[in-house]
Write an enzyme that holds these catalytic residues in place. Structure first.
Site, PDB file in Angstrom:
ATOM      1  N   THR A   1       0.860  -1.174   0.000  1.00 38.73           N
ATOM      2  CA  THR A   1       0.000   0.000   0.000  1.00 38.73           C
ATOM      3  C   THR A   1       0.899   1.227   0.000  1.00 38.73           C
ATOM      4  O   THR A   1       1.920   1.260   0.682  1.00 38.73           O
ATOM      5  CB  THR A   1      -0.935   0.025   1.212  1.00 38.73           C
ATOM      6  OG1 THR A   1      -1.978  -0.920   1.018  1.00 38.73           O
ATOM      7  CG2 THR A   1      -1.603   1.386   1.368  1.00 38.73           C
TER       8      THR A   1
ATOM      9  N   PHE B   1       1.333   5.401   0.363  1.00 40.89           N
ATOM     10  CA  PHE B   1       0.789   6.596   0.987  1.00 40.89           C
ATOM     11  C   PHE B   1       1.568   7.804   0.499  1.00 40.89           C
ATOM     12  O   PHE B   1       2.761   7.700   0.215  1.00 40.89           O
ATOM     13  CB  PHE B   1       0.941   6.521   2.512  1.00 40.89           C
ATOM     14  CG  PHE B   1       0.243   5.340   3.135  1.00 40.89           C
ATOM     15  CD1 PHE B   1      -1.006   5.494   3.724  1.00 40.89           C
ATOM     16  CD2 PHE B   1       0.820   4.081   3.124  1.00 40.89           C
ATOM     17  CE1 PHE B   1      -1.658   4.415   4.285  1.00 40.89           C
ATOM     18  CE2 PHE B   1       0.176   2.996   3.688  1.00 40.89           C
ATOM     19  CZ  PHE B   1      -1.071   3.164   4.273  1.00 40.89           C
TER      20      PHE B   1
END
Lengths: 357, 357
Positions: A257, A259
């Site tokens: 993931t 960010f």
């Protein structure tokens, strides 16, 4: 004999500790003098931190793993910064989510982290300068904020000044041992999708799959009801004290993931940078190909290209593009110039050091 | 000119960082060799960690404050330990409470911390060796577990192997600015009591004071309802994103909460230790005075004396006593011997290093 050996090692550690202690303070003194030269200006420099961490990992002789020394130096920089002024960081709560992990990974524990109830609120607090930076998930998140993050980036005055990449592992969690009697599995829709094959192979076909707002919420539900399991990560397993029935059940082993860190500052070049931008394009054949030509023509690599229907109504689509390099690098600057000649809307979100994994 | 000065300081920091990097790895190598000499035995040594931290704080030349360097060395020891085997620690959740802060303060961030839904469960997980240590509040806590912790200590086979002292600050929190329109203040009963004077002076008399299960719960309620405020600490303010209307509102400025760390091991002497014990006494005049005589007679200082009605029904009262010194120190050993001659129930909970503040 072994008592004597123990003592020798402990004495050695004591000597090393005092050396480290003095070096840490010398480091803090230099950091403080840098702060004085800057005279109250911006003290957090993502480009500088990235360079320090890359160098530390490259030159790390072991036995401490690269992540350990990077984590320690993150904390050392965090303490040296806090000596001037502690940073405050907004993230999408609740606690125990990947967003919190990403925030701590990037800013260290001397920073003040604030769990916000929505990603909108997190942006707003930083835009109003109530907090210094926001950490927002942009890709492959299981916390339900990716689309909203992209929408917010179209209009925010904030600039991207960093990225954090977390490797995501999903586990099957339950409040008791064994899979017998599981009638339902809760998870965020993304996580259900990412573990689809594993669930097909390992759970009976009549087990219901229910998507909920976040994996942390899924874990909370599973903690309350023994006939339910949840798919979630380590932090949620710990937070809700659930057993891991199976670890790393994601179908794709390199599941990450990503960010972005947004704040009010421009970040200088480090030699390993990315630039994020948003461009608009009309919905007609060949439009995208024509638009992107300047990127390829200037030898710039595109690492992300994502289209999204425009909400503003002025364009048909907006495209989120990441390229390798800094917008001040000559080839990137030329590519951007070419883009601007071909569409009315190009927003450079920011240039920033590539994540130190 | 100032650019050149900046560069000099940064170059100096780069040189220092590489030195620190090599020293950290040398330290880890020594720690690993100590682990090998011990051959899989207990690797966490509270007595040793306390000595290291005391020395670091004593010899710290600044400008980094003592707490900063202690925090960094806690993390360094945490990473070196995790190289062998990461520790797992149970505490009374939810996250965002002082119990979590105490756990991280004592064990560092490389430890795996598990938020439990009750203090009973936290003890049970460690007793069953599912987790390594439990951190339990024992004095002046606002999290509602102190009485229960004491009851559990009567019967647990676990031994006390450390203490953590947190200075507690209470703040008045609300989801908007100003005190206008506050109709209710939520907090744990302990916190309401600790801020009694301040509330009398600073809020109208008709503002209701409502006691709830924990200050974190109070903050959660205040986050949902603008007509309510909460008394809670920094962690809860951050977690629920509340504004601090007033800081440090506790009537007593040296307000601390004390936690004990319990595990399966005996801890050696450090020269600055405490011993915790439980003794029983019959409910008759002079019984306590007679019982305690051996402690005074042997010149041992008592730092805590707390009576509690016995739950077991065998005695009228049990007393929780902390004395200065280690049970292997000659005067403490004599005092314990004397106690055992005067009552049928003396349980030595453990001896451990005094908290490094």
């Amino acid at each position: 004999m072994s008592e004597q050996q123990l003592k020798q090692h402990r004495d050695a550690i004591d000597r090393i500790d005092i050396e480290i202690l003095h070096l840490l303070n010398q480091r803090a003194q230099h950091a403080r003098e840098i702060g004085e030269i800057k005279g109250g200006g911006i003290i957090y420099r993502p480009e500088r931190e990235a360079q320090v961490l890359r160098r530390i990992k490259e030159q790390n002789p072991g036995p401490l793993p690269g992540e350990s020394v990077a984590r320690l130096f993150r904390e050392i920089m965090s303490e040296c910064l806090a000596l001037e002024k502690p940073l405050s960081i907004a993230y999408l709560g609740p606690e125990g989510t990947f967003s919190q992990l990403a925030t701590l990974k990037h800013f260290g524990h001397a920073a003040r982290t604030v769990a916000c109830s929505s990603i909108d609120e997190a942006f707003r607090l930083v835009e109003a300068r109530a907090l210094d930076y926001v950490v927002a998930p942009v890709e492959n998140s299981t916390e339900g904020a990716v689309g909203r993050t992209l929408d917010l980036m179209v209009s925010t005055p904030l600039k991207v000044c960093g990225e954090v990449v977390l490797r995501i592992h999903h586990h099957l969690l339950r409040n008791s041992a064994g899979t017998d009697g599981i009638r339902r599995v809760y998870a965020h829709a993304q996580a259900l999708a990412q573990c689809h094959e594993w669930l097909n192979k390992n759970l009976p076909a009549d087990v219901e799959r229910v998507s909920v707002a976040s994996n942390a919420e899924a874990a909370r539900l599973a903690a309350e009801d023994g006939s339910c399991a949840a798919i979630a990560g380590q932090a949620a397993a710990e937070r809700f004290n659930l057993l891991k029935l199976a670890e790393n059940i994601e179908d794709e082993p390199n599941n990450t993931t990503r960010f972005l860190v947004l704040g009010h500052q421009d970040v200088g070049q480090t030699g390993q940078d990315k630039t994020s931008l948003i461009v608009s394009a009309p919905n007609r054949p060949g439009a995208v190909h024509y638009l992107l030509a300047p990127i390829a023509d200037n030898g710039v690599s595109m690492t992300k290209f994502e289209s999204r229907p425009s909400r503003a109504g002025l364009w048909d689509y907006v495209f989120f593009i990441d390229v390798e390099g800094h917008h001040d690098d000559p080839n990137v600057a030329k590519a951007l110039q070419g883009l601007m000649e071909r569409t009315s809307f190009v927003k450079v979100l920011g240039a920033y050091p590539q994540a130190v994994l």
